[in-house]
Scaffold this active site. Structure first.
Site, PDB file in Angstrom:
ATOM      1  N   ASP A 158      -0.746  -4.793   6.034  1.00  0.00           N
ATOM      2  CA  ASP A 158      -1.717  -5.695   5.407  1.00  0.00           C
ATOM      3  C   ASP A 158      -1.432  -5.877   3.921  1.00  0.00           C
ATOM      4  OD1 ASP A 158      -2.311  -2.941   5.128  1.00  0.00           O
ATOM      5  OD2 ASP A 158      -4.295  -3.443   4.351  1.00  0.00           O
ATOM      6  N   GLU A 159      -1.953  -6.964   3.378  1.00  0.00           N
ATOM      7  CA  GLU A 159      -2.049  -7.200   1.933  1.00  0.00           C
ATOM      8  C   GLU A 159      -0.756  -6.925   1.168  1.00  0.00           C
ATOM      9  OE1 GLU A 159      -6.564  -6.468   0.699  1.00  0.00           O
ATOM     10  OE2 GLU A 159      -5.552  -4.587   1.183  1.00  0.00           O
ATOM     11  N   VAL A 160       0.338  -7.568   1.560  1.00  0.00           N
ATOM     12  CA  VAL A 160       1.586  -7.375   0.834  1.00  0.00           C
ATOM     13  C   VAL A 160       1.616  -8.346  -0.353  1.00  0.00           C
ATOM     14  CG1 VAL A 160       4.092  -7.323   0.998  1.00  0.00           C
ATOM     15  CG2 VAL A 160       2.691  -6.727   2.989  1.00  0.00           C
ATOM     16  N   HIS A 217       0.817  -1.220   0.000  1.00  0.00           N
ATOM     17  CA  HIS A 217       0.000   0.000   0.000  1.00  0.00           C
ATOM     18  C   HIS A 217       0.852   1.273   0.000  1.00  0.00           C
ATOM     19  CE1 HIS A 217      -3.991  -1.776   0.472  1.00  0.00           C
ATOM     20  NE2 HIS A 217      -3.398  -2.709   1.196  1.00  0.00           N
TER      21      HIS A 217
END
Ligand SMILES: *[C@@H]1O[C@H](CO)[C@@H](O)[C@H](O)[C@H]1NC(C)=O
Ligand SMILES: *[C@@H]1O[C@H](CO)[C@@H](O)[C@H](O)[C@H]1NC(C)=O
Ligand SMILES: *[C@@H]1O[C@H](CO)[C@@H](O)[C@H](O)[C@H]1NC(C)=O
Ligand SMILES: *[C@@H]1O[C@H](CO)[C@@H](O)[C@H](O)[C@H]1NC(C)=O
Length: 543
Positions: free
Chosen positions: A340-342, A280
């Site tokens: 989060d969400e790598v 992100h």
């Protein structure tokens, strides 16, 4: 001569449902009727409302520091709250036009506010340890609001303002009432996302107003993300010069941020900033050369970039300087570090990353590389004497977390199992998984939101005590200043009551009865909260 306002402010009427409406009628609910708790929202821990009514003459009515209070006129939090609540209650009316009320009623002309603690925190910022409890008694011989700290007084003033209503002549009334109140959870938050769309300061401040009407106490400011970097850093001005949507208008300067923090403080609200990495972070790369990982295609750099590059030392020098600044700008004890969400595909493509992986014995487990990165960042933030919050992936990857870490559970699938796992490992946790309010459906979806019980997972009492609260999240992909307020309110009010009131407060019908009036009250106070169902507010406002 008194001008009579034709209709009371808080009255509401629900139109008889026509056949066309019945298609969308929720069988669970009947048309709202007066609740035995009036329009109180969120419901206090203990309430006794008596049928004895008193008349309030606004020209004479005063909110004052009571005898023996540890606070006086230099307590800005209280002075500002006294002014605000006077205006909210009496609706900015021309005071000489208020009707006299029935002569048979008693009169209430004063609310005394008494702080009892020596350290009443008037000149401090609220924290996770703040005491928000208060006692409110409204009697024939006067009204007294007592709280240990200023934060409880602010909550109690909101409650007092919710007890005031108007009769059919427009006279202001209040029933004799006894309330003892405190929050069930210490962390009751709203997440705003100012990266997917820039949110003007005005919208953030209005959200803080609405939060205070609902006794919410944490603004989780997801300030930057892939799409834009509106935080103007003094140490690294290029980040917003190149990473903001617009480098002069779509940024938050130190002055803007200080204004948000002070506006929040006056309402007993903490501001927790989130700087999410290593994923992100696309927008960070525009103003900080070599921060992101170059992705490869067919053995050549493809010109695109992935997550923060975890293998170069300069990444950590940069992060240290940036977080040192952030730690000073935001006074809260906590910083949210994301995590989060790598997406691993870019790291996989890069030969230097793979060489580093081999040297460190990570094999092909990119989670280990992510952990390596996160560990450095956690170390940096700890060295700055700040606590951290993280999204659940950081816990799932078995990173070494300090014992005071707060893990935020956001994935909807199996969130009860995740809450059980996080608390079994001894970490404090926040629930946001069922409260992603950016999602919308037709119908009364606040009911589902309201039904959520944060401690409903299998675990010991000790584990349940590690649940410190939750957050309603409003992600910004489809939200900007035009639609933020109605998307958030009154649905976030359902989260607010779940996090404040006793666990046993679960009657959807009683909640509906009170929330319909609370929503109209928010509208009257300038918050464009959307309707719950058919009906009307007496105080319709043009937006
Ligand atoms: C306040 O008093 C009036 C008049 O006795 C009564 O009708 C009303 O139900 C009371 N309100 C609440 C919330 O009990
Ligand atoms: C990076 O830092 C590590 C640990 O301090 C050091 O061993 C290494 O030589 C440094 N690498 C470069 C390229 O400076
Ligand atoms: C608790 O969770 C279970 C499983 O999801 C659900 O069936 C139950 O209705 C929930 N109970 C409460 C009180 O929320
Ligand atoms: C919540 O309400 C229940 C039932 O009225 C009561 O037994 C319990 O003590 C209350 N909890 C708190 C923390 O006041």
């Amino acid at each position: 001569m008194t001008a009579v306002r034709s209709v009371p402010v808080l009255l509401f009427v629900v139109a008889a449902a026509s056949n066309a409406y019945r298609l969308h009628k929720f069988p669970e609910l009947t048309a709202p009727e007066p609740s035995p708790y009036g329009s109180l929202w969120p419901l206090p821990q203990s309430v006794q409302v008596s049928p004895v009514v008193m008349f309030i003459p606004p020209p004479e009515f005063r909110i004052v520091h009571g005898e023996g209070s540890t606070a006086g006129p230099d307590c800005l939090v209280l002075q500002d709250a006294f002014r605000r609540y006077f205006d909210y209650m009496f609706d900015y009316i021309r005071l000489k036009d208020v009707p006299a009320g029935k002569t048979s009623s008693g009169r209430l002309v004063e609310l005394q506010v008494i702080l009892t603690s020596k350290d009443n925190e008037c000149h401090k910022y609220p924290s996770i340890l703040s005491d928000e409890s208060y006692k409110l008694s409204v009697n024939d011989d006067g009204a007294v609001l007592q709280a240990s700290q200023v934060w409880g007084a602010v909550r109690g003033l909101e409650t007092f303002s919710q007890l005031v209503y108007k009769d059919e002549t427009g006279a202001f009334l209040i029933n004799k009432t006894q309330i003892t109140d405190f929050p069930r959870f210490a962390h009751r938050g709203i997440l705003l996302d100012t990266s997917r769309h820039f949110l003007p300061l005005k919208v953030i401040l209005r959200t803080l107003d609405a939060m205070s009407f609902n006794k919410l106490n944490v603004l989780h400011w997801h300030i930057v993300d892939d799409q834009s970097f509106p935080y103007q850093s003094e140490t690294f001005p290029e980040l917003s010069d190149k990473g903001a949507y617009q480098p002069f208008t779509h940024i938050y300067t130190f002055i803007d941020i200080r204004m948000v923090i002070e506006y929040a403080r006056l309402r007993g609200i903490r501001v927790v900033p989130e700087f999410d990495t290593p994923g992100h972070a696309d927008s960070w790369g525009k103003g900080q050369k070599d921060l992101l990982t170059p992705c490869y295609k067919d053995g050549e750099p493809s010109g695109t970039f992935g997550p923060v590059n975890p293998i170069i030392n300069n990444t950590y020098t940069f992060m240290y300087k940036l977080f040192r600044e952030i730690g000073k700008v935001f006074p809260d004890q906590y910083i949210h570090l994301g995590g989060d969400e790598v997406d691993f595909s870019c790291w996989k493509s890069n030969p230097d990353i793979n060489k580093f992986m081999a040297e460190h014995g990570f094999g092909t487990d990119y989670c280990k590389l992510e952990s390596y990165y996160v560990q450095q960042i956690l170390g940096i933030v700890s060295s700055l004497k700040k606590g951290y919050m993280v999204w659940q992936e950081v816990f799932d990857n078995h990173d070494q977390l300090k014992p005071d870490t707060v893990v935020e559970v956001w994935k909807e699938k199996n969130y009860q199992e995740e809450m059980a796992a996080v608390t079994a490992a001894g970490f404090q946790t926040l629930l946001s998984a069922p409260w992603y309010l950016n999602r919308i459906t037709i119908g009364q979806d606040w009911i589902q939101i309201y039904h959520v019980e944060p401690t409903n997972f299998s675990g010991t009492e000790e584990q349940k005590h590690l649940v410190i609260g939750g957050e309603a999240c409003l992600w910004g992909e489809f939200v900007d200043a035009t639609n933020l307020t109605p998307r958030l309110w009154p649905r976030a009010s359902a989260v607010a009551e779940r996090l404040w009131s006793n666990k046993t407060v679960t009657s959807v019908q009683d909640a509906y009865n009170r929330l319909v009036v609370h929503r109209c009250r928010m509208v009257g106070r300038g918050i464009a909260a959307e309707p719950l169902y058919v009906g009307f507010c007496e105080n319709e406002v043009n937006y």
